[in-house]
Write a protein that holds these residues in place. Structure first.
Motif, PDB file in Angstrom:
ATOM      1  N   PRO A 285      25.954  40.400  37.145  1.00 37.74           N
ATOM      2  CA  PRO A 285      26.502  41.757  37.323  1.00 37.74           C
ATOM      3  C   PRO A 285      27.817  41.779  38.090  1.00 37.74           C
ATOM      4  N   VAL A 286      27.973  40.862  39.058  1.00 31.61           N
ATOM      5  CA  VAL A 286      29.216  40.826  39.826  1.00 31.61           C
ATOM      6  C   VAL A 286      30.370  40.341  38.938  1.00 31.61           C
ATOM      7  N   VAL A 287      30.095  39.342  38.097  1.00 29.79           N
ATOM      8  CA  VAL A 287      31.117  38.863  37.159  1.00 29.79           C
ATOM      9  C   VAL A 287      31.523  39.989  36.212  1.00 29.79           C
ATOM     10  N   MET A 288      30.531  40.704  35.701  1.00 32.92           N
ATOM     11  CA  MET A 288      30.810  41.822  34.795  1.00 32.92           C
ATOM     12  C   MET A 288      31.645  42.889  35.504  1.00 32.92           C
ATOM     13  N   LEU A 289      31.312  43.173  36.753  1.00 30.25           N
ATOM     14  CA  LEU A 289      32.072  44.150  37.529  1.00 30.25           C
ATOM     15  C   LEU A 289      33.518  43.702  37.675  1.00 30.25           C
ATOM     16  N   GLY A 290      33.727  42.412  38.004  1.00 31.99           N
ATOM     17  CA  GLY A 290      35.072  41.892  38.160  1.00 31.99           C
ATOM     18  C   GLY A 290      35.871  41.967  36.867  1.00 31.99           C
ATOM     19  N   LEU A 291      35.232  41.678  35.745  1.00 33.66           N
ATOM     20  CA  LEU A 291      35.912  41.754  34.461  1.00 33.66           C
ATOM     21  C   LEU A 291      36.319  43.195  34.137  1.00 33.66           C
ATOM     22  N   ALA A 292      35.424  44.141  34.453  1.00 34.01           N
ATOM     23  CA  ALA A 292      35.748  45.546  34.196  1.00 34.01           C
ATOM     24  C   ALA A 292      36.940  45.992  35.045  1.00 34.01           C
ATOM     25  N   VAL A 293      36.980  45.544  36.300  1.00 35.81           N
ATOM     26  CA  VAL A 293      38.119  45.872  37.167  1.00 35.81           C
ATOM     27  C   VAL A 293      39.401  45.272  36.599  1.00 35.81           C
ATOM     28  N   ALA A 294      39.334  44.022  36.135  1.00 38.71           N
ATOM     29  CA  ALA A 294      40.515  43.378  35.570  1.00 38.71           C
ATOM     30  C   ALA A 294      41.006  44.117  34.325  1.00 38.71           C
ATOM     31  N   ILE A 295      40.079  44.580  33.503  1.00 36.68           N
ATOM     32  CA  ILE A 295      40.447  45.335  32.303  1.00 36.68           C
ATOM     33  C   ILE A 295      41.147  46.630  32.687  1.00 36.68           C
ATOM     34  N   LYS A 296      40.620  47.286  33.710  1.00 31.06           N
ATOM     35  CA  LYS A 296      41.225  48.550  34.137  1.00 31.06           C
ATOM     36  C   LYS A 296      42.611  48.339  34.731  1.00 31.06           C
ATOM     37  N   LEU A 297      42.734  47.378  35.638  1.00 29.24           N
ATOM     38  CA  LEU A 297      44.013  47.158  36.309  1.00 29.24           C
ATOM     39  C   LEU A 297      45.048  46.585  35.361  1.00 29.24           C
ATOM     40  N   GLY A 298      44.620  45.757  34.402  1.00 29.22           N
ATOM     41  CA  GLY A 298      45.550  45.157  33.465  1.00 29.22           C
ATOM     42  C   GLY A 298      45.847  46.019  32.257  1.00 29.22           C
ATOM     43  N   ARG A 299      45.253  47.208  32.214  1.00 26.68           N
ATOM     44  CA  ARG A 299      45.444  48.130  31.086  1.00 26.68           C
ATOM     45  C   ARG A 299      45.119  47.443  29.753  1.00 26.68           C
ATOM     46  N   ILE A 300      44.070  46.621  29.774  1.00 30.89           N
ATOM     47  CA  ILE A 300      43.690  45.870  28.579  1.00 30.89           C
ATOM     48  C   ILE A 300      43.019  46.780  27.553  1.00 30.89           C
ATOM     49  N   ALA A 301      42.181  47.691  28.015  1.00 32.35           N
ATOM     50  CA  ALA A 301      41.539  48.641  27.111  1.00 32.35           C
ATOM     51  C   ALA A 301      42.473  49.822  26.867  1.00 32.35           C
ATOM     52  N   SER A 302      42.519  50.276  25.633  1.00 26.54           N
ATOM     53  CA  SER A 302      43.345  51.429  25.300  1.00 26.54           C
ATOM     54  C   SER A 302      42.756  52.699  25.916  1.00 26.54           C
ATOM     55  N   PRO A 303      43.552  53.757  26.063  1.00 24.33           N
ATOM     56  CA  PRO A 303      43.002  55.026  26.563  1.00 24.33           C
ATOM     57  C   PRO A 303      41.818  55.520  25.733  1.00 24.33           C
ATOM     58  N   ALA A 304      41.853  55.280  24.428  1.00 32.57           N
ATOM     59  CA  ALA A 304      40.736  55.705  23.586  1.00 32.57           C
ATOM     60  C   ALA A 304      39.469  54.939  23.929  1.00 32.57           C
ATOM     61  N   LEU A 305      39.598  53.620  24.152  1.00 32.65           N
ATOM     62  CA  LEU A 305      38.422  52.824  24.517  1.00 32.65           C
ATOM     63  C   LEU A 305      37.903  53.217  25.896  1.00 32.65           C
ATOM     64  N   GLU A 306      38.813  53.506  26.821  1.00 34.30           N
ATOM     65  CA  GLU A 306      38.381  53.968  28.145  1.00 34.30           C
ATOM     66  C   GLU A 306      37.587  55.266  28.022  1.00 34.30           C
TER      67      GLU A 306
END
Length: 430
Positions: A285-306
């Motif tokens: 769960p901590v790894v998953m949390l870190g990946l989600a933070v990285a996706i948010k900060l890196g703008r990896i997911a599009s606004p539609a996916l968010e």
């Protein structure tokens, strides 16, 4: 026809009353045959009916519903029903198999974590993660001191209080806390692990129950003193359009295909966390949390996916929370272990420990620019029953969007607590 439609619109939570009656009849028929399926259709029907029926009872008790009673009943009433024999054995076995085999708990937590993180304001995301460490650390130290002092004063002894009551409360639940602690204690003392596990489990469970009640009280306090709460926002200035209920960028709500795409992304992040746990023993769960933070900060997911991830978050929060709590109560919460903690000295020590942990979080929150009620609720999760406790505590507090911070309190702070406790036990334990 209009009368029938009104009846169909009368619901137990999300379950139409006529459908609830049919489900009850179907379950009774399967139980009489001794063959209750543990598959997805039966799991959805049984848990939806049971979870929302328990929550509905809690919602209809004036005064107590704002103190988290729906979440408490959805979790602990089925546990008592199993203990009392009111839930037939074939049904409880099917619920247990479904809960274990489907991994519904981790799908729920993944959806909540990813959806809430992708909805957070990235400008304050990192600030929130760094700031929440302060109330968690301060609360842990204060709870350790007060809990041990109360236990010693009531005649429990320092070693027993520290290692069997206070530490298990803050160790991160059963799988991540009670089990590693009991294994470590057994290896260091050359005693059976089962005996230690039986001693620490009641503290974990009753500590979680205490945290649920306090979280409900904090929710009630927030309604009376709105200046103390961000209504789910951790700190002032945290702005987030999706989580505030507004439409995402572009003004359009997510379509079903985008929600489906976001769900696949959530599951992928969960599986990445699970794989790292198997390969390197990193907490999934901590790894998953870190990946989600990285996706948010890196703008990896599009606004539609968010926006799709947020819609997925809303779906799980509204429709899955109480059924999941029912499954946890029936399959994961042995009533006899809970009542084993019902001695006055042990209860007083547990309550003092959890109350100090929560109260300290409340008191120091303003020092680091956090809302007191939100910080206190996150601290309450540090005394929860792992992921299951986080769900129940945040449901009682009506602040499920705090799940990412709750995972820091449960997983990271819990792991640190277990590590330090085993080091201390090796040097000073019995």
């Amino acid at each position: 026809m209009a009368l029938w439609w009104k009846l169909m619109d009368l619901r137990l939570g999300i379950v139409p009353v006529p459908v609830a009656v049919i489900i009850a009849g179907l379950v009774a028929a399967f139980v009489s045959l001794g063959q209750v399926p543990a598959d997805l259709p039966m799991g959805i029907a049984v848990l939806a009916l049971g979870g929302f029926a328990c929550a509905e009872i809690g919602e209809r008790i004036p005064g107590l519903r704002t103190l988290g009673l729906p979440a408490i009943l959805a979790t602990f009433l089925p546990s008592w029903l199993v203990y009392a024999g009111w839930l037939p054995k074939p049904l409880t076995e099917a619920v247990g198999r479904f809960t274990d085999q489907s991994n519904i708990l981790y799908l729920f937590i993944a959806s909540i974590i990813v959806g809430s993180i992708l909805g957070l304001d990235r400008r304050v995301l990192i600030q929130g993660f760094l700031k929440i460490i302060v109330p968690i650390a301060a609360g842990s130290l204060a709870a350790l001191a007060v809990g041990c002092a109360v236990g010693v004063a009531l005649g429990l002894g320092f070693s027993h209080t520290l290692f069997k009551i206070v530490v298990p409360i803050m160790a991160g639940g059963v799988g991540e806390g009670a089990i590693p602690l009991s294994v470590g204690y057994a290896q260091l003392s050359h005693m059976p692990q089962g005996g230690y596990f039986a001693e620490v489990l009641p503290s974990v469970m009753f500590g979680s129950l205490t945290a649920i009640v306090l979280a409900g009280g904090l929710n009630f306090l927030g309604k009376r003193a709105p200046q103390l709460t961000g209504e789910g926002r951790l700190q002032p200035g945290e702005v987030d359009a999706p989580l505030s209920g507004a439409a995402p960028a572009g003004g359009k709500l997510s379509d079903v295909r985008t929600i489906g795409a976001a769900l696949v992304m959530v599951v992928t992040l969960y599986l990445l966390g699970a794989l790292t746990q198997k390969l390197w023993d990193w907490p999934g769960p901590v790894v998953m949390l870190g990946l989600a933070v990285a996706i948010k900060l890196g703008r990896i997911a599009s606004p539609a996916l968010e926006a799709g991830a947020y819609a997925n978050y809303r779906f799980f929060r509204a429709n899955v929370t109480y059924p999941l709590l029912f499954a946890i109560g029936a399959a994961k919460t042995p009533w006899e272990k809970l009542i084993a903690a019902f001695t006055v000295p042990t209860l007083a020590t547990i309550v003092a420990t959890v109350a100090t942990l929560v109260g300290t979080g409340f008191a120091v929150a303003r020092l680091v620019g956090l809302y007191p009620i939100e910080a206190a609720i996150v601290n309450a999760c540090h005394s929860g029953q792992g992921g299951t406790g986080d769900v129940a505590i945040l449901t009682a507090a009506n602040r499920m969007q705090l799940m990412p911070f709750a995972q820091i309190a449960t997983r990271i702070a819990g792991a640190i607590t277990v590590t330090l406790a085993l080091i201390a036990f090796a040097r000073f334990g019995p």
